[in-house]
Design an enzyme around this catalytic site. Structure first.
Site, short mmCIF file in Angstrom:
data_model
loop_
_atom_site.label_atom_id
_atom_site.label_comp_id
_atom_site.label_asym_id
_atom_site.label_seq_id
_atom_site.Cartn_x
_atom_site.Cartn_y
_atom_site.Cartn_z
CE LYS A 73 -1.15 12.69 -2.23
NZ LYS A 73 -0.48 12.56 -3.55
CB SER A 148 -2.76 10.29 -5.28
OG SER A 148 -1.42 10.77 -5.18
CB SER A 172 -0.10 12.32 -7.57
OG SER A 172 -0.40 10.98 -7.88
#
Length: 463
Positions: A73, A148, A172
């Protein structure tokens, strides 16, 4: 090689272990899949294919996932690669070191191919930044994949990689898992080594999203702290359903007393019924935390980081609007308008919520709620350029079930058990008391068998 898109990480690793595939073959096949579907999805925002190829040729670490492709990520660091956090300020930033979680993934045998899309600093429940552009949901490209960790979830759902690194500061991991129809577990506080970086109140967590429960179970076993470093009894490798029938608290109202959309409510009720049919005890119950006080406290902790960022940008003599998004600036200004002791009071409220949540969950094995208040929104509805007051209402009416578990430190997972009439995924959130990941994973295995999702593929799929 397209058939590899339908294999989970465990199955791909087994091919390598049996000598039926080489790591380089897995890597090349994943690269081809990314190149095929990423132009539509925009889940992968930075690639380092040559680095991955060299690692695959040299031989990845021997572990449960030797040779299996993965993504980092873009909030986290892999030494020598770009790390933007979705922010124009860091558009050319290169990581000097590798974060502990990513190093752990590499030690488990994963080969990192690139960075997955994220909103600016992970501050939204959608994945659309000015720098990286919107990530699209492979179930419907007009909708958000959540955030996210939206890039990670979209990449897994669309078959680019079987598992992807993800982080969770307020939902997230679970939010995009719900939006993209994949599995996502947020571990307990203290379960995984995070290094020095942490959010106020220790609300940040790391793990992954995956297509199968066994992949996440194995990844957790490989990542959890061991020996003298462990602060919780080890989970170990959970390999299947448990035999114990569970007492499950069930409710659909959020911490402010609001119900979710009718589709989400019906989906969550169907999951409760499924659990009952499997022999578990469903008990209607709702946590009694002060919703408004919790919301204010969480917002204060969430906005304290943007406040520090804005101050730093001003000290650098930069125009904030040229390097930070309106949502980030708005959060910073909101925090700066509060009294000086706002964060201190917020952390005190966190302690109250943690104690209340622990007391509530002590009466149950598991707590079932929705993940989100509605189905995935259309792209742009919760984007960072929406006027601040409007976006504030949309965000805090949408993300109302996940943050309490970040604050309380309790493990929680999104299980992809339902789809809307329009074909959008709807996850169910299950949480357990601190340290009880085994209970969740055993239940997840059982639910995976009872209502399988492995053979459900989105319209945009690389296989």
């Amino acid at each position: 090689m397209d058939e590899l898109a339908k294999l989970d990480a465990t199955a791909q690793a087994e091919l390598v272990a049996k000598g039926e595939a080489r790591p380089l073959e897995l890597v090349e096949a994943a690269i081809a899949r990314i190149e095929k579907v990423n132009p539509q999805v925009n889940a992968v925002v930075t690639t380092f294919y040559d680095k991955a190829r060299e690692e695959a040729k040299a031989g990845p670490a021997k572990g449960p996932f030797t040779g299996v492709p993965n993504l980092v990520k873009d909030l986290d660091n892999l030494k020598g690669t770009k790390a933007t956090s979705g922010c124009r300020l860091l558009a050319e930033n290169i990581s000097p070191e590798t974060d502990p979680v990513i190093a752990g993934f590499e030690a488990a045998g994963f080969v990192m191919l690139g960075k997955s899309n994220t909103p600016e600093f992970g501050l939204l429940g959608t994945t659309e930044s000015v720098l990286l552009g919107p990530c699209n949901n492979p179930w419907n490209l007009e909708h958000s994949p959540g955030g996210s960790s939206g890039g990670a979830a979209a990449a897994v759902a669309s078959g680019m990689v079987p598992l992807a690194h993800a982080t969770d500061g307020g939902g997230s991991i679970r939010i995009p898992a719900s939006c993209c129809g994949v599995f996502g577990l947020k571990p307990s506080r203290g379960r995984i080594e995070l290094g020095e970086r942490q959010l106020p109140g220790d609300i940040g967590y790391q793990n992954c999203v995956s297509r199968s429960v066994r992949d996440s179970a194995t990844a957790l076993a490989a990542s959890e702290k061991q020996g003298a470093n462990a602060v919780l009894p080890p989970v170990g490798r959970v390999e299947g359903p448990g035999k114990k029938r569970l007492k499950i608290a069930f409710g659909t109202v959020d911490y402010t007393g609001r119900e979710p959309s009718p589709e989400v409510k019906a989906a969550t009720e169907s999951v409760a019924k499924l659990c009952e049919e499997l022999g578990h005890e469903i008990v209607p119950a709702t946590s009694k935390i002060n919703g408004e006080a919790f919301k204010d406290a969480f917002l204060a902790a969430w906005a304290s980081g943007p406040s520090q960022l804005l101050a730093m940008v001003k000290q650098m003599g930069l125009d904030p609007e040229a390097v930070l998004e309106p949502w980030t600036i708005g959060l910073a200004n909101l925090f700066d308008s509060k009294p000086a002791d706002t964060l201190e009071k917020a952390l005190a409220e966190f302690a109250i919520v943690t104690a209340e949540t622990s007391a509530f969950m002590a009466d149950y094995d598991v707590w079932l709620t929705p993940v989100l208040a509605d189905v995935p929104p259309k792209t742009g509805e919760q984007g960072p350029n929406v006027p601040f007051d409007t976006l504030y209402e949309r965000v805090f009416n949408y993300v109302t079930y996940t943050p309490v578990h970040n604050v309380a430190g309790t493990p929680a997972m999104s299980v992809p058990l339902s789809w809307s009439e329009a074909g959008l995924p709807i996850g169910a959130q299950f949480a357990a008391p601190l340290g009880k990941e085994r209970v969740l994973l055993e239940l997840a295995y059982e639910l995976e068998q009872a209502r399988p999702w492995a053979d459900r593929y989105p319209p945009v799929f690389a296989g």
